[in-house]
Design a protein around this motif. Sequence first.
Motif, short mmCIF file in Angstrom:
data_model
loop_
_atom_site.label_atom_id
_atom_site.label_comp_id
_atom_site.label_asym_id
_atom_site.label_seq_id
_atom_site.Cartn_x
_atom_site.Cartn_y
_atom_site.Cartn_z
N LEU A 1 0.82 -1.21 0.00
CA LEU A 1 0.00 0.00 0.00
C LEU A 1 0.86 1.26 0.00
N ALA A 2 2.17 1.06 -0.08
CA ALA A 2 3.13 2.18 -0.06
C ALA A 2 2.90 3.07 1.16
N ARG A 3 2.68 2.43 2.31
CA ARG A 3 2.41 3.21 3.53
C ARG A 3 3.65 3.34 4.41
N GLU A 4 4.83 3.02 3.85
CA GLU A 4 6.03 3.02 4.71
C GLU A 4 6.25 4.35 5.43
N PRO A 5 6.19 5.51 4.72
CA PRO A 5 6.49 6.76 5.42
C PRO A 5 5.56 6.98 6.63
N ARG A 6 4.26 6.67 6.42
CA ARG A 6 3.30 6.88 7.50
C ARG A 6 3.61 5.96 8.69
N GLU A 7 3.94 4.70 8.36
CA GLU A 7 4.23 3.74 9.43
C GLU A 7 5.54 4.10 10.14
N VAL A 8 6.50 4.62 9.37
CA VAL A 8 7.77 5.04 9.99
C VAL A 8 7.49 6.18 10.97
N ARG A 9 6.58 7.09 10.56
CA ARG A 9 6.23 8.22 11.46
C ARG A 9 5.57 7.69 12.73
N ARG A 10 4.69 6.70 12.54
CA ARG A 10 3.98 6.15 13.71
C ARG A 10 4.98 5.51 14.67
N PHE A 11 5.93 4.77 14.09
CA PHE A 11 6.94 4.13 14.93
C PHE A 11 7.78 5.19 15.65
N ASN B 1 8.54 5.62 19.54
CA ASN B 1 9.96 5.60 19.87
C ASN B 1 10.34 6.85 20.67
N ASP B 2 9.82 8.01 20.21
CA ASP B 2 10.08 9.27 20.92
C ASP B 2 9.53 9.21 22.33
N ASN B 3 8.31 8.65 22.43
CA ASN B 3 7.68 8.55 23.75
C ASN B 3 8.53 7.69 24.68
#
Length: 627
Positions: free
Chosen positions: A242-252, A256-258
């Motif tokens: 679905l080419a959702r990598e950028p969105r999933e990377v942001r979610r991760f 990760n930041d938290n």
Amino acid sequence: MLILRGSRERSDTIPRLTCWKASTEWPRFTGALGATLVATAFAFTVPLIVQVVLDSALLGEPLPPIRIVQRSISALGGITVLRNNLWIAAVLITVLTACNGLFSYLAGRWSAVAAERNARSVRDSLYGHLQNVSMAYHGSASTGDLMQRCTSDVDTVRKFYSIQLREIARAIAMVMLAIPLMIGLHPGLTVVAVLCYPAAILYTWRFFLKVQVTFKASDEAEGELSAVLQEHLNGVRVIRSLAREPREVRRFSQVNDNYRDVTMHLLRELARYWGISTVIVTVQTGLVLVAGIIPDLFAVRVTVGTLVAFLMLEQMLLWPIRQMGMVLADLGKARVAARRIEEVLRVPTEDEDPVLAGPGLSRPEIRGHLEFRHVSFAYEDTPVLRDMSFSVPPGSTVGILGATGSGKTTIMMMLARLFDPQEGTILVDGVDITTIDRRWMRRHLGYVLQEPFLFARTIRENISLARSSAEEAEIIAAARAAAVHDVISEFSGGYDTAVGERGVTLSGGQKQRVAIARALLMDSPVLLFDDSLSAVDNRTDARIREALLSRDATTLLISHRTTSLIRTDLVLVVKDGSIVETGSPRELLQRGGEFARTWELQQGDYHADNGYTNDDYRHNAYAANQR
Ligand code: ADP
């Protein structure tokens, strides 16, 4: 005090973990605590020797009123002997420090071994227990959470027993030995030496309360991080497609930041604690020093030896008080972890579950006569099967047709006794299924799931999982019947080819066929195929069915492909948990009902292209039929 213990009450029953005041490792734990006490006692002898040497041997002061000191000196032949042979003190200090080291080593070793063995036993208990809890529990529990309970929670408890339990023993021994010793040496200076203790203890307690909350937040953030990671790795194909990598990377990135923020907060709290407690320790040591140097300030007169001994004792005493903050925080964590482990172990196993457990003991001969009599079943509040009745003669092949969600899989799961009926009875050769030993029943079923699971092992191992004693010829015969032998032979490693992560990637249809071979190898009197040919093309499907017909097992075949069901003895058409049509395929075609409509819809596809898989049919035939 909680000690986790893994035990097996009877070899064939479920391993239990008990929070108990003793474990099988109790002697080793006791030994470790005893060694800690002895090591602490040895540690106290050094300041005493220093005091005696400085005050009594060199300055000629009287010996302190401590019985063990006076006895030791008289055993030596009096203080003059020591004064003339100061090397004795040096040797004594060396030997006693070595003894302290030896007992500390033994304490560390024994507690680590005991804690590690305990942890191993607990992990075994957890794993064994999870193998035996109901499918309903596995359906509702999160895999990531269960993994955390089996690994890091067990490790938290292990660390507590391995390290902090000794710290508690050491702190208790320190206080119990140091205070009387200090009073014996100098009661007045003892009062000065404990002036900062209330502040140190209060600060430690406050830290403990605060850090508990932070530890919990840190654990939760870590859990969230692992959950997101696990989900992403499992769904990597979907994300890619679905080419959702950028969105999933942001979610991760967010989780990760938290996790980083919470960890930083924890580290800041720890740093502040060590910083402030160092100030308290320094102030307290300074007070003793000042009291010794300026006698009028606290109205105490102190000799050099006593002052040095007090300074040494002070250092030894304040360390465990500072450490207590960490010990208490770890105790809190270990209690939470132990509770989480116990929660899993308290989940009733299939044999203990009030809903699932029946007498469940008989082991009748199973020939394959299956009968549902007014069976109703609901998953929690969702009714799935409603007053379902049908009978399958032994050796016959029965097709089950129905829309997704109509309850077909549930029928099969009930035959495998993964769930039992809430109303009505399932009879196997006339015997109520709930009175049949669950494992016995499963051993007589060859059950192939729609999405079969293959382990990351060789194909041979995957097939022979059903019967490890199977001969090569039997494995090949099963693979031939499942129309997968030719595919396997084409791999360079043949049956020894590994599948999964470090091996070949099989297509959906190939996986299904390996799973069918696994089920056929069991040579069981009942075969259950839950849409297990869905990813197999028409021609291969026909070949497999041909092979199945030559066996005299009772076969239940869920399929969306009417051509797969046309040669069965009986077809059940299921809708919303009820059987709406039943009869031989020929009768059903003549009747012109749901089966006949689906058949007609699929005939066009069938003649047009034999390469269709069942999954293709599901998308078009049912959609059309429901309109
Ligand atoms: P089919 O095999 O015909 O697709 P199933 O027997 O798998 O149907 O499911 C019947 C219904 O039960 C569906 O609505 C499904 O959502 C529900 N269901 C299946 N398994 C569970 C479960 N473990 N917990 C709750 N509901 C479930």
